[in-house]
Write a protein that holds these residues in place. Structure first.
Motif, short mmCIF file in Angstrom:
data_model
loop_
_atom_site.label_atom_id
_atom_site.label_comp_id
_atom_site.label_asym_id
_atom_site.label_seq_id
_atom_site.Cartn_x
_atom_site.Cartn_y
_atom_site.Cartn_z
N LYS A 1 45.86 38.99 43.92
CA LYS A 1 46.37 38.84 42.55
C LYS A 1 45.91 37.52 41.94
CE LYS A 1 50.51 39.39 39.74
NZ LYS A 1 50.10 38.35 38.82
N GLN A 2 45.98 36.47 42.76
CA GLN A 2 45.56 35.15 42.28
C GLN A 2 44.07 35.17 41.90
OE1 GLN A 2 45.73 32.15 45.31
NE2 GLN A 2 44.88 30.56 43.97
N ILE A 3 43.27 35.82 42.75
CA ILE A 3 41.81 35.87 42.49
C ILE A 3 41.52 36.67 41.22
CG2 ILE A 3 39.62 36.77 43.37
CD1 ILE A 3 40.71 36.24 46.21
N LEU A 4 42.19 37.82 41.08
CA LEU A 4 41.90 38.68 39.94
C LEU A 4 42.38 38.06 38.64
CD1 LEU A 4 42.72 42.16 41.52
CD2 LEU A 4 40.48 41.20 41.02
N ASP A 5 43.52 37.38 38.68
CA ASP A 5 44.00 36.68 37.48
C ASP A 5 43.02 35.59 37.07
OD1 ASP A 5 46.17 38.29 37.43
OD2 ASP A 5 47.55 36.86 38.38
N TYR A 6 42.56 34.85 38.07
CA TYR A 6 41.62 33.75 37.79
C TYR A 6 40.28 34.32 37.29
CZ TYR A 6 39.26 29.25 38.47
OH TYR A 6 38.56 28.09 38.28
N LEU A 7 39.91 35.47 37.86
CA LEU A 7 38.66 36.13 37.46
C LEU A 7 38.69 36.49 35.97
CD1 LEU A 7 35.98 37.65 38.32
CD2 LEU A 7 37.42 39.68 38.58
N GLU A 8 39.80 37.07 35.52
CA GLU A 8 39.92 37.44 34.11
C GLU A 8 39.80 36.23 33.21
OE1 GLU A 8 39.90 40.47 32.79
OE2 GLU A 8 39.52 41.07 34.87
N LYS A 9 40.40 35.14 33.66
CA LYS A 9 40.36 33.91 32.87
C LYS A 9 38.91 33.40 32.78
CE LYS A 9 42.21 29.21 32.87
NZ LYS A 9 42.97 28.20 33.65
N ASN B 1 33.00 43.92 37.32
CA ASN B 1 34.18 44.80 37.13
C ASN B 1 34.07 46.05 37.99
OD1 ASN B 1 36.68 45.22 35.97
ND2 ASN B 1 35.83 46.50 34.33
N ASP B 2 33.64 45.89 39.23
CA ASP B 2 33.45 46.99 40.16
C ASP B 2 34.82 47.46 40.69
OD1 ASP B 2 31.03 47.75 42.60
OD2 ASP B 2 33.11 48.40 42.69
N ALA B 3 35.22 48.65 40.28
CA ALA B 3 36.56 49.16 40.62
C ALA B 3 36.76 49.28 42.13
CB ALA B 3 36.78 50.51 39.95
N GLN B 4 35.70 49.69 42.82
CA GLN B 4 35.82 49.88 44.28
C GLN B 4 36.04 48.53 44.98
OE1 GLN B 4 32.49 51.85 46.04
NE2 GLN B 4 33.53 52.11 47.99
N ILE B 5 35.32 47.51 44.55
CA ILE B 5 35.47 46.19 45.18
C ILE B 5 36.83 45.57 44.82
CG2 ILE B 5 34.58 43.83 45.17
CD1 ILE B 5 32.93 45.73 46.83
N ILE B 6 37.28 45.83 43.60
CA ILE B 6 38.62 45.32 43.21
C ILE B 6 39.68 45.94 44.11
CG2 ILE B 6 40.35 45.36 41.36
CD1 ILE B 6 38.01 45.15 39.36
N GLU B 7 39.57 47.23 44.33
CA GLU B 7 40.53 47.91 45.20
C GLU B 7 40.42 47.40 46.64
OE1 GLU B 7 43.66 50.25 45.96
OE2 GLU B 7 42.78 49.87 43.99
N TYR B 8 39.17 47.17 47.07
CA TYR B 8 38.93 46.64 48.42
C TYR B 8 39.60 45.27 48.59
CZ TYR B 8 36.20 44.40 52.16
OH TYR B 8 35.81 43.72 53.30
N LEU B 9 39.50 44.45 47.55
CA LEU B 9 40.11 43.11 47.59
C LEU B 9 41.64 43.21 47.66
CD1 LEU B 9 39.24 40.06 47.35
CD2 LEU B 9 39.89 40.24 44.96
N LYS B 10 42.19 44.12 46.86
CA LYS B 10 43.65 44.28 46.84
C LYS B 10 44.18 44.71 48.21
CE LYS B 10 44.16 45.58 41.96
NZ LYS B 10 44.43 46.68 41.02
#
Length: 818
Positions: A225-233, A209-218
């Motif tokens: 969005k597809q990756i993050l949705d799948y990640l949560e699942k 749940n690294d906020a910086q990497i999530i932002e980097y991915l976005k």
């Protein structure tokens, strides 16, 4: 020649900087990382047709909480230009260091592990199978004792070797077991064409749940969005199936892998024996002895640096005086009744700069002793000792580093101190620390304290410095307690976690490099900010200038002075050599230059050489200067000395009149109706106003304002002013001690809190507190007829009593984990 970029990584106190110093020698460069004030140390060396550049990254325990230091370190390692990581580990405390190694393995960069302090580890009974560890980690492992230069050639050789086969030194040792298949699923979705970071690293950090990497991915991936949705699942599925969150599982896996490496590659032959560090800690960290030992160390620190350091200034001052005379000699000579503006400016600047350079011996000793305490491993223990005290006042063991950097005892800088609070996990303690940092004794305040102490308390300098430095701690603790019980009450708190390094013997070279770095930082500040402030102050003093009536009065005094001189020598047989004004002017400059040269000479041979030189320049002037048995020359000498004395008084009167009526003087006078209750006159107000950009400027301003003797400015310090007594000096010191360091600190607080409200609060409350304390000391001390030392001691007891009472008010409970 090949260029190789090396990132030097490691936890605090692992010897990383020692390895950096040994590798790069003096070829170092210090700058700031973009956008922050943290030092970026880089250096380079050549080895076997390769130019190797090494970056000494900030020490960090992990890459999880994302303090500025951790972010800088991580970003630099992940940079595509970084060829190799040198991971420095403390072999005597391997498990703690291996956790950081596990995180570095995730980055998939070629790695060399410097097994440092191997001598301490062996003394503690640890034996290692490094070949096995090398095979497990796929990293090149080198045994080092950086303090003795052992293993450094092997590191250089390894850098070249690893560079030739980088891929073969990238490790896949860290397998996340049950979580690995989930990580692989995310990796398959990531398109690395638009990403510079590895898919593996991104995937692991997403599960953390690294906020910086999530932002980097976005920002860099079209299917974020597809990756993050799948990640949560996947995260929910994992938690439901294994009853543990992905973040916790990753940390658990890393520690298990570190333990696995430790078990496979090391044996402790003295497992049941106490180590050398344990034996020392049984005394140094003893429940009853820790604080007295700490207090003794601090007092000794001041006795050696402040008292003995000041005595050394008797050696350095003649050198500075010579420097001033030499520089001023390049400017137009003095007239009989005035000094050209450009020469006045040169004298003002040299007085300002010399007033600060004079404290170099003190700083050298102070930094030397602090570097020893740091390198020997006492500083982390200081944090542990003080945490037991801090916790009663809403602060934290993590507060120690920011407060030490800011000058909790002496010699720090508030700007990096405020920056260091970024890494604190306890938000309430973080805010309390940040808001009390302005009360610390930063490096810039020390020259001011030393100046006042030397002027009024020479016999009690060490005692007074001890009281000043510790009373500010008690004030900071009291302020912190009040803040955490009121305006900071709603902020979150967390426990203090800390591990102590083993004690080790520091190297002279490593200590001198640290001393050099700090002295260089001080010198840069003198020639930049302080010099700039001195220029502004000089300009402000020139306007509007003295009145026409006063100028006429001073001119008449000058004419009268010259008339008296000529009247006394008009019958002298040497009169013809001084009867013209140009001749008198030339003699004045001849005499001043000669006296200055002789004042800085100690050997008889050199004195004879100077005499011979000046005798050749003008034999008559030399005769008037040193008349010996020539009665006529003696008469001229006596008359001339009286003229010089009158001339100096006239210059003093002119200067006082100009300064008092200047724009700067008007500003100082504006605050007199308020500061008079603390015993301050307008000159001290001017010194405080001038120091708001940089505290060192206060000394420079006082040095210039109170200067009256061109050859030896120390002889006309503030002590010679009839305006001040030791009691007034204590009020001045306390006001300086409790007021904020400088504008830069305030700006940094704004940056860290992202709030102008907190910035103005951090600026205003110390000034109000400082002024009220100064008024309290001066008024009560005057009423009770106290001496300066008595006033300081009673004020100390008063603050200590308030602090002890506040400590009785319940706070919150925390535990230490060592």
């Amino acid at each position: 020649m090949n260029n190789i970029q090396v990132a030097l990584v490691g936890q605090p106190n692992c010897g990383k900087s020692t390895i950096f110093n040994m590798l790069t020698n003096i070829k170092q460069h210090i700058a700031n990382y973009p956008g922050v004030t943290i030092d970026k140390k880089s250096g380079s060396f050549n080895y076997k047709e390769s130019k190797i550049e090494v970056i000494d990254l900030p020490g960090t325990y992990s890459f999880s909480s994302y303090s500025v230091e951790e972010k800088i370190t991580r970003d630099y390692i992940l940079n595509k230009d970084t060829d190799i990581i040198i991971n420095t580990v403390d072999a005597s405390n391997l498990r703690r260091n291996l956790y950081l190694t596990m995180q570095l393995l995730d980055m998939h960069k070629p790695m060399i592990i410097a097994f440092n302090m191997i001598d301490v580890a062996k003394q503690n009974g640890l034996e290692f199978d490094l070949k096995k560890l090398q095979k497990l980690t796929n990293a090149k492992i080198i045994e080092t004792v950086a303090s003795k230069k052992q293993g450094l050639d092997e590191i250089k050789e390894s850098i070249v070797e690893v560079k030739k086969s980088q891929l073969s030194h990238i490790s896949n040792a860290l397998h996340y077991k049950e979580l690995q298949k989930y990580i692989d699923l995310i990796k398959e979705l990531i398109d690395n064409k638009s990403l510079t970071l590895s898919k593996h690293y991104i995937s692991v950090k997403l599960f953390e749940n690294d906020a910086q990497i999530i932002e980097y991915l976005k920002q860099n991936s079209n299917n974020a969005k597809q990756i993050l949705d799948y990640l949560e699942k996947l995260k929910e599925e994992f938690k439901e199936k294994f009853n543990i969150s992905c973040e916790q599982y990753i940390v658990k896996t890393r520690y298990e892998k570190a333990d696995e490496f430790l078990k496979a590659c090391s044996i402790n032959t003295k497992k049941n024996e106490r180590t050398f560090s344990d034996k020392i800690d049984s005394i140094v960290l003893n429940k009853y002895l820790a604080l007295p030992i700490l207090a003794s160390i601090i007092f000794t620190l001041y006795q050696l640096s402040i008292v003995y350091g000041y005595e050394l200034t008797t050696i350095t001052w003649p050198i500075l005086s010579w420097l001033k005379t030499t520089v001023v000699s390049f400017f137009p000579q003095e007239n009989i009744d005035s000094i050209p503006y450009i020469t006045q400016f040169a004298i003002w600047m040299m007085n300002s700069v010399n007033a600060l350079l004079n404290y170099l011996p003190i700083f050298f000793i102070l930094f030397f002793l602090l570097a020893i305490l740091e390198d020997v491993g006492y500083m982390p223990r200081m944090a542990f000792i003080l945490d037991r005290l801090f916790v009663k006042f809403g602060l934290h063991g993590e507060s120690t580093l920011p407060l030490v950097l800011s000058g909790i005892f002496a010699g720090g800088c508030a700007v990096p101190g405020v920056m260091a609070t970024k890494g604190m996990n306890d938000k309430k303690a973080q805010m309390a620390t940040m808001l009390t940092i302005p009360l610390m004794n930063c490096l810039a305040k020390i020259p001011f304290f030393t100046l006042i102490l030397a002027a009024f308390f020479q016999a009690d300098m060490a005692l007074m410095m001890f009281l000043i430095s510790t009373v500010t701690i008690f004030v900071a603790l009291s302020v912190s307690k009040v803040l955490t019980l009121t305006v900071l009450k709603a902020h979150e708190t967390t426990p203090f976690i800390m591990e102590l390094p083993s004690y080790h013997i520091p190297t002279l070279r490593g200590i001198f490099i640290k001393v050099f770095d700090k002295i260089w930082l001080y010198l840069k500040k003198i020639v930049t900010i302080v010099a700039a402030v001195a220029v502004v102050l000089f300009v402000l003093i020139q306007f509007p200038g003295i009145s026409k009536e006063k100028k006429e009065e001073l001119d008449n005094k000058s004419k009268n002075m010259q008339s008296i001189f000529y009247k006394k020598i008009q019958t002298n047989k040497y009169y013809s050599h001084l009867d013209e004004k140009d001749e008198l002017k030339a003699f004045i400059n001849f005499y001043n230059t000669y006296r200055s040269k002789r004042m800085n000479t100690t050997s008889k041979e050199k004195a004879k050489e100077i005499d011979s030189k000046y005798k050749d320049i003008n034999p008559y002037f030399f005769l008037f200067t040193k008349p010996k048995r020539d009665k006529e020359a003696k008469k001229i000498n006596r008359a001339f000395k009286k003229l010089l004395k009158t001339r100096k008084a006239l210059f003093r009167e002119t200067k006082d009149e100009k300064v008092e009526n200047s724009a700067l003087g008007s500003m100082g006078k504006f605050f007199v109706p308020l500061t008079q209750y603390a015993g301050f006159d307008w000159k001290i107000n001017v010194a405080f106003l001038s120091s708001f950009a940089a505290r060192e400027s206060s000394v420079a301003t006082i040095g210039a304002l109170y200067e009256s003797n061109k050859e030896d400015p120390r002889s006309s310090s503030i002590a010679s002013s009839s305006s001040y007594t030791p009691l007034g000096a204590v009020a001045i010191i306390i006001f300086m001690a409790l007021t904020p360091p400088c504008i830069a600190t305030m700006i940094m607080i704004k940056v860290q809190t992202n709030s102008y409200k907190w910035m103005f609060f951090a600026l205003s409350y110390p000034m109000v507190l400082g002024l009220l304390s100064a008024i309290f000391i001066f008024q009560v001390g005057s009423f009770l007829n106290l001496s300066g030392v008595e006033a300081m001691v009673y004020f100390y007891i008063f603050v200590l009593s308030i602090t002890m009472l506040l400590s009785l008010i319940p706070n919150y409970k925390k535990e230490n984990y060592v």
